[in-house]
Design an enzyme around this catalytic site. Structure first.
Site, PDB file in Angstrom:
ATOM      1  N   GLU A   1      33.519  -2.814 -42.557  1.00  0.00           N
ATOM      2  CA  GLU A   1      34.139  -2.141 -43.567  1.00  0.00           C
ATOM      3  C   GLU A   1      35.531  -1.133 -43.291  1.00  0.00           C
ATOM      4  O   GLU A   1      35.951  -1.099 -44.357  1.00  0.00           O
ATOM      5  CB  GLU A   1      32.962  -0.865 -43.596  1.00  0.00           C
ATOM      6  CG  GLU A   1      31.485  -1.400 -44.281  1.00  0.00           C
ATOM      7  CD  GLU A   1      30.559  -1.855 -43.427  1.00  0.00           C
ATOM      8  OE1 GLU A   1      30.853  -2.150 -42.181  1.00  0.00           O
ATOM      9  OE2 GLU A   1      29.418  -2.083 -43.992  1.00  0.00           O
TER      10      GLU A   1
ATOM     11  N   ALA B   1      27.681  -5.991 -48.380  1.00  0.00           N
ATOM     12  CA  ALA B   1      27.568  -5.600 -49.776  1.00  0.00           C
ATOM     13  C   ALA B   1      28.421  -6.418 -50.824  1.00  0.00           C
ATOM     14  O   ALA B   1      29.628  -6.991 -50.014  1.00  0.00           O
ATOM     15  CB  ALA B   1      27.844  -3.898 -49.993  1.00  0.00           C
TER      16      ALA B   1
ATOM     17  N   GLU C   1      23.382  -3.829 -41.694  1.00  0.00           N
ATOM     18  CA  GLU C   1      22.579  -2.518 -41.857  1.00  0.00           C
ATOM     19  C   GLU C   1      21.310  -2.972 -42.250  1.00  0.00           C
ATOM     20  O   GLU C   1      20.374  -2.156 -41.909  1.00  0.00           O
ATOM     21  CB  GLU C   1      23.379  -1.610 -42.876  1.00  0.00           C
ATOM     22  CG  GLU C   1      24.605  -0.980 -42.427  1.00  0.00           C
ATOM     23  CD  GLU C   1      25.457  -0.568 -43.419  1.00  0.00           C
ATOM     24  OE1 GLU C   1      25.747  -1.247 -44.501  1.00  0.00           O
ATOM     25  OE2 GLU C   1      25.469   0.848 -43.571  1.00  0.00           O
TER      26      GLU C   1
HETATM   27  N1  COA Z   1      31.119  -9.843 -51.491  1.00  0.00           N
HETATM   28  C1  COA Z   1      31.165 -10.628 -52.441  1.00  0.00           C
HETATM   29  N2  COA Z   1      31.341 -12.069 -52.098  1.00  0.00           N
HETATM   30  C2  COA Z   1      31.513 -12.458 -50.901  1.00  0.00           C
HETATM   31  C3  COA Z   1      31.017 -11.847 -49.742  1.00  0.00           C
HETATM   32  C4  COA Z   1      31.006 -10.344 -50.221  1.00  0.00           C
HETATM   33  N3  COA Z   1      30.529  -9.447 -49.213  1.00  0.00           N
HETATM   34  N4  COA Z   1      31.252 -12.366 -48.524  1.00  0.00           N
HETATM   35  C5  COA Z   1      31.487 -13.709 -49.204  1.00  0.00           C
HETATM   36  N5  COA Z   1      31.582 -13.642 -50.298  1.00  0.00           N
HETATM   37  C6  COA Z   1      31.941 -14.926 -51.020  1.00  0.00           C
HETATM   38  C7  COA Z   1      33.182 -15.339 -50.958  1.00  0.00           C
HETATM   39  O1  COA Z   1      34.146 -14.516 -51.948  1.00  0.00           O
HETATM   40  C8  COA Z   1      33.207 -16.796 -51.403  1.00  0.00           C
HETATM   41  O2  COA Z   1      33.183 -16.758 -52.748  1.00  0.00           O
HETATM   42  P1  COA Z   1      34.290 -17.812 -53.708  1.00  0.00           P
HETATM   43  O3  COA Z   1      33.614 -19.113 -53.080  1.00  0.00           O
HETATM   44  O4  COA Z   1      34.035 -17.440 -54.972  1.00  0.00           O
HETATM   45  O5  COA Z   1      35.509 -17.592 -53.180  1.00  0.00           O
HETATM   46  C9  COA Z   1      32.020 -17.186 -50.830  1.00  0.00           C
HETATM   47  O6  COA Z   1      31.317 -16.040 -50.826  1.00  0.00           O
HETATM   48  C10 COA Z   1      32.179 -17.982 -49.567  1.00  0.00           C
HETATM   49  O7  COA Z   1      32.819 -16.980 -48.505  1.00  0.00           O
HETATM   50  P2  COA Z   1      34.452 -17.661 -47.977  1.00  0.00           P
HETATM   51  O8  COA Z   1      34.942 -16.289 -47.399  1.00  0.00           O
HETATM   52  O9  COA Z   1      34.722 -18.361 -48.540  1.00  0.00           O
HETATM   53  O10 COA Z   1      33.456 -18.216 -46.646  1.00  0.00           O
HETATM   54  P3  COA Z   1      34.253 -18.194 -45.056  1.00  0.00           P
HETATM   55  O11 COA Z   1      33.233 -19.118 -44.275  1.00  0.00           O
HETATM   56  O12 COA Z   1      35.582 -18.665 -45.126  1.00  0.00           O
HETATM   57  O13 COA Z   1      34.116 -16.854 -44.484  1.00  0.00           O
HETATM   58  C11 COA Z   1      32.675 -14.572 -44.125  1.00  0.00           C
HETATM   59  C12 COA Z   1      32.710 -16.244 -44.488  1.00  0.00           C
HETATM   60  C13 COA Z   1      31.584 -13.955 -44.085  1.00  0.00           C
HETATM   61  C14 COA Z   1      33.778 -14.479 -42.651  1.00  0.00           C
HETATM   62  C15 COA Z   1      33.907 -14.005 -45.292  1.00  0.00           C
HETATM   63  O14 COA Z   1      33.162 -14.608 -46.578  1.00  0.00           O
HETATM   64  C16 COA Z   1      33.809 -12.371 -45.097  1.00  0.00           C
HETATM   65  O15 COA Z   1      34.650 -11.877 -44.595  1.00  0.00           O
HETATM   66  N6  COA Z   1      33.154 -11.792 -45.881  1.00  0.00           N
HETATM   67  C17 COA Z   1      33.343 -10.410 -46.378  1.00  0.00           C
HETATM   68  C18 COA Z   1      32.355  -9.735 -45.414  1.00  0.00           C
HETATM   69  C19 COA Z   1      32.653  -8.340 -45.421  1.00  0.00           C
HETATM   70  O16 COA Z   1      33.504  -7.516 -45.147  1.00  0.00           O
HETATM   71  N7  COA Z   1      31.305  -7.543 -45.734  1.00  0.00           N
HETATM   72  C20 COA Z   1      31.051  -6.212 -45.678  1.00  0.00           C
HETATM   73  C21 COA Z   1      31.331  -5.796 -46.989  1.00  0.00           C
HETATM   74  S1  COA Z   1      31.011  -3.906 -47.160  1.00  0.00           S
END
Ligand code: COA
Length: 258
Positions: free
Chosen positions: A132, A64, A112
């Site tokens: 989460e 999300a 999910e």
């Molecule tokens: N919501 C909003 N934005 C998200 C996102 C999410 N769930 N997941 C990734 N993004 C965005 C990042 O903020 C980043 O944006 P920016 O370029 O403006 O800074 C972009 O997507 C790229 O992500 P980044 O974190 O730089 O890539 P990465 O390869 O270093 O890491 C992940 C990838 C997936 C490990 C990491 O983005 C992450 O942990 N995301 C959240 C996952 C999460 O907790 N999901 C559950 C949500 S309830």
């Protein structure tokens, strides 16, 4: 639609969640576009099966949208969860087969979403998880319920409580995905499975999805009653006569969805 693309490839609708700059994170608009895509596909007789995948190289869906979640209140938080739950229920109860082609990160709401699909195929590069609790929340789009039903409570709680990400081969080992394939084989493998199912009796496929997906939420005896009712109902179809006739006449069945 801005964030969800659909392409009908000769009966197989490929639904692509396409917000690659946010790793396809599900904001409210994207959840609503998914609803629209599935409602349209449900009523479109030319769509026989659906594949759900993520746009870009890196992600299926990275969860999300945390920008939106960070602003939620108790009231809007419940609404967010319930609106996602409704859309994922629509997918789970979809009358045509829905296959998740998991091309990269499938985290939180992305995992999910995959769980709401009927079958999951993962690229070797996929990573799945429910992180989460690291954000101080819990899965809210049905994940606590579907993961425990799919894997059992022990494995589900391990994934949900640690928030760990697992790779595709571990996901395959524990049954979180049906199978793992090389990245360039992902969409072909999903399409091959969709097309195989499309050769089967479509009313039987629909009844089988209903028996499994609705039945697993019922007591065993009620589920058996649903199964027997659907089994009997299929006896009224021309497709049953065609399927059995074709077997007895040693030819390939040609089903008419009637
Ligand atoms: N919501 C909003 N934005 C998200 C996102 C999410 N769930 N997941 C990734 N993004 C965005 C990042 O903020 C980043 O944006 P920016 O370029 O403006 O800074 C972009 O997507 C790229 O992500 P980044 O974190 O730089 O890539 P990465 O390869 O270093 O890491 C992940 C990838 C997936 C490990 C990491 O983005 C992450 O942990 N995301 C959240 C996952 C999460 O907790 N999901 C559950 C949500 S309830």
């Amino acid at each position: 639609m801005e964030n969800v693309r659909t392409e009908n490839k000769d009966g197989v609708l490929v639904v692509t969640i396409d917000r690659p700059k946010s790793l396809n994170a599900l904001n409210a608009q994207t959840v609503d576009e998914l609803r629209q895509a599935f409602e349209t596909a449900r009523d479109d007789a030319s769509v026989k099966a659906v594949i759900v995948t993520g746009g870009g190289e890196k992600a299926f869906v990275a969860g999300a949208d945390i920008n939106e979640l960070a602003r939620m209140t108790p009231v809007t938080g419940k609404e967010v969860a319930q609106s996602g739950q409704r859309v994922f229920r629509l997918i789970e109860r979809f009358p045509k087969p829905v296959i998740a082609a998991i091309n990269g990160f499938a985290l939180g709401g992305g995992c999910e979403l995959a769980l709401a699909c009927h079958i999951r195929i993962a690229s070797e590069k996929a990573q799945l998880g429910l992180p989460e609790v690291s954000l101080g929340i819990i899965p809210g789009y049905g994940g606590t319920q579907r993961l425990a039903r799919l894997l059992g409570k022990g494995r589900a709680l391990e994934l949900i409580l640690t928030g760990d990400r697992i790779g595709a081969s571990e996901a395959e080992r524990i049954g979180l995905v049906n199978k793992m394939v090389p990245p360039d084989q992902l969409l072909p493998a999903a399409e091959e499975m969709a097309r195989k199912i499309m050769t089967r009796g479509p009313l039987a496929v629909r009844a089988a999805i209903e028996a499994v997906m609705s039945g697993s939420d019922m007591a065993f005896e009620e589920g058996q009653l649903l199964e027997a009712t659907l089994f009997g109902l299929l006896a009224s179809t021309e497709d049953m006569k065609e399927g059995m006739g074709a077997f007895l006449e040693k030819r390939t069945a040609s089903f008419q969805n009637k």
